[in-house]
Scaffold this motif. Structure first.
Motif, PDB file in Angstrom:
ATOM      1  N   UNK A 283      24.636  -5.173  61.190  1.00  0.00           N
ATOM      2  CA  UNK A 283      23.300  -5.008  61.771  1.00  0.00           C
ATOM      3  C   UNK A 283      22.280  -5.736  60.923  1.00  0.00           C
ATOM      4  N   UNK A 284      21.510  -6.613  61.523  1.00  0.00           N
ATOM      5  CA  UNK A 284      20.405  -7.320  60.871  1.00  0.00           C
ATOM      6  C   UNK A 284      20.811  -7.926  59.531  1.00  0.00           C
ATOM      7  N   UNK A 285      21.909  -8.641  59.510  1.00  0.00           N
ATOM      8  CA  UNK A 285      22.348  -9.297  58.284  1.00  0.00           C
ATOM      9  C   UNK A 285      22.984  -8.370  57.274  1.00  0.00           C
ATOM     10  N   UNK A 286      23.152  -7.115  57.616  1.00  0.00           N
ATOM     11  CA  UNK A 286      23.779  -6.137  56.734  1.00  0.00           C
ATOM     12  C   UNK A 286      25.203  -5.880  57.219  1.00  0.00           C
ATOM     13  N   UNK A 287      26.117  -5.686  56.290  1.00  0.00           N
ATOM     14  CA  UNK A 287      27.505  -5.407  56.618  1.00  0.00           C
ATOM     15  C   UNK A 287      27.979  -4.219  55.801  1.00  0.00           C
ATOM     16  N   UNK A 288      28.552  -3.230  56.468  1.00  0.00           N
ATOM     17  CA  UNK A 288      29.163  -2.085  55.805  1.00  0.00           C
ATOM     18  C   UNK A 288      30.625  -2.040  56.213  1.00  0.00           C
ATOM     19  N   UNK A 289      31.514  -2.019  55.225  1.00  0.00           N
ATOM     20  CA  UNK A 289      32.955  -1.948  55.463  1.00  0.00           C
ATOM     21  C   UNK A 289      33.496  -0.690  54.805  1.00  0.00           C
ATOM     22  N   UNK A 290      34.225   0.117  55.560  1.00  0.00           N
ATOM     23  CA  UNK A 290      34.827   1.353  55.050  1.00  0.00           C
ATOM     24  C   UNK A 290      36.304   1.341  55.401  1.00  0.00           C
ATOM     25  N   UNK A 291      37.148   1.604  54.393  1.00  0.00           N
ATOM     26  CA  UNK A 291      38.594   1.583  54.614  1.00  0.00           C
ATOM     27  C   UNK A 291      39.288   2.419  53.542  1.00  0.00           C
ATOM     28  N   UNK A 292      40.537   2.761  53.817  1.00  0.00           N
ATOM     29  CA  UNK A 292      41.349   3.529  52.876  1.00  0.00           C
ATOM     30  C   UNK A 292      42.328   2.611  52.163  1.00  0.00           C
ATOM     31  N   UNK A 293      42.511   2.868  50.882  1.00  0.00           N
ATOM     32  CA  UNK A 293      43.539   2.188  50.103  1.00  0.00           C
ATOM     33  C   UNK A 293      44.585   3.237  49.771  1.00  0.00           C
ATOM     34  N   UNK A 294      45.753   3.098  50.377  1.00  0.00           N
ATOM     35  CA  UNK A 294      46.809   4.065  50.115  1.00  0.00           C
ATOM     36  C   UNK A 294      48.166   3.375  50.062  1.00  0.00           C
ATOM     37  N   UNK A 295      48.156   2.091  49.712  1.00  0.00           N
ATOM     38  CA  UNK A 295      49.401   1.360  49.594  1.00  0.00           C
ATOM     39  C   UNK A 295      50.198   1.904  48.413  1.00  0.00           C
ATOM     40  N   UNK A 296      51.527   1.804  48.480  1.00  0.00           N
ATOM     41  CA  UNK A 296      52.350   2.304  47.382  1.00  0.00           C
ATOM     42  C   UNK A 296      52.009   1.676  46.033  1.00  0.00           C
ATOM     43  N   UNK A 297      51.481   0.454  46.036  1.00  0.00           N
ATOM     44  CA  UNK A 297      51.167  -0.188  44.760  1.00  0.00           C
ATOM     45  C   UNK A 297      49.830   0.271  44.194  1.00  0.00           C
ATOM     46  N   UNK A 298      49.064   1.095  44.932  1.00  0.00           N
ATOM     47  CA  UNK A 298      47.750   1.549  44.479  1.00  0.00           C
ATOM     48  C   UNK A 298      47.902   2.787  43.604  1.00  0.00           C
ATOM     49  N   UNK A 299      48.432   2.594  42.425  1.00  0.00           N
ATOM     50  CA  UNK A 299      48.700   3.721  41.530  1.00  0.00           C
ATOM     51  C   UNK A 299      47.681   3.843  40.403  1.00  0.00           C
ATOM     52  N   UNK A 300      46.826   2.857  40.268  1.00  0.00           N
ATOM     53  CA  UNK A 300      45.841   2.882  39.198  1.00  0.00           C
ATOM     54  C   UNK A 300      44.764   3.914  39.514  1.00  0.00           C
ATOM     55  N   UNK A 301      44.337   4.666  38.507  1.00  0.00           N
ATOM     56  CA  UNK A 301      43.268   5.643  38.721  1.00  0.00           C
ATOM     57  C   UNK A 301      42.044   4.950  39.310  1.00  0.00           C
ATOM     58  N   UNK A 302      41.432   5.569  40.294  1.00  0.00           N
ATOM     59  CA  UNK A 302      40.202   5.035  40.869  1.00  0.00           C
ATOM     60  C   UNK A 302      40.420   4.038  41.980  1.00  0.00           C
TER      61      UNK A 302
END
Length: 154
Positions: A125-144
């Motif tokens: 909207x009006x040159x603004x972009x908001x992206x929301x998604x989940x990271x739950x891949x098996x390789x995503x083991x790092x805290x945070x």
């Protein structure tokens, strides 16, 4: 009398031709809403997110140098990223994208070399972009890293 009958028949025929030529509108298909959404998405290079959150709180890592550039059209395309902090490759890496619904509010991203894809909710909207998604891949083991991520670009 025969002449009046012929004239009446000619008028009826002419009226039918005129009414049949008055169509109900254009045969052109309605415009595809994804064309406009894709033009807005790919028409801007998004840099320096104004807000990065994970699970509703401040995200780890320094995202101030992060940027993303989408290319393609209503059928999808590719994206390139820059400035991803070390250790956050499971959140963003170069890849491909396509729309996940008919309105363009969902973008499916697939990292290069990955066999899994992630649906992102996208608001443009009006040159603004908001992206929301989940990271739950098996390789995503790092805290945070695992969890819901939100990136806001102004």
């Amino acid at each position: 009398m025969k002449r009046l009958s012929n004239l009446l028949a000619a008028l009826v025929f002419a009226s039918l031709v005129i009414f049949m030529s008055c169509g109900g509108g254009s045969d052109d298909p309605p415009p595809d809403p994804l064309v406009e959404v894709a033009a807005n998405l790919t028409g801007t290079a998004y840099a320096e997110p104004s807000n990065v959150q994970t699970d509703g709180g401040a995200a780890d890592g320094d995202w101030s140098g992060f940027g993303i550039n989408f290319s393609g059209n209503q059928n999808g395309g590719s994206y390139t990223v820059s400035g991803v902090p070390d250790g956050f490759g499971d959140v963003w890496t170069n890849g491909t994208w396509e729309f996940g619904n008919a309105s363009g509010s969902v973008i499916t991203k697939t990292h290069t070399g990955s066999t899994t894809s992630t649906d992102m909710t996208a608001t443009i909207a009006s040159g603004s972009l908001t992206l929301t998604f989940d990271v739950d891949e098996p390789s995503a083991r790092t805290n945070g890293i695992a969890g819901q991520w939100t990136f806001v670009f102004n």
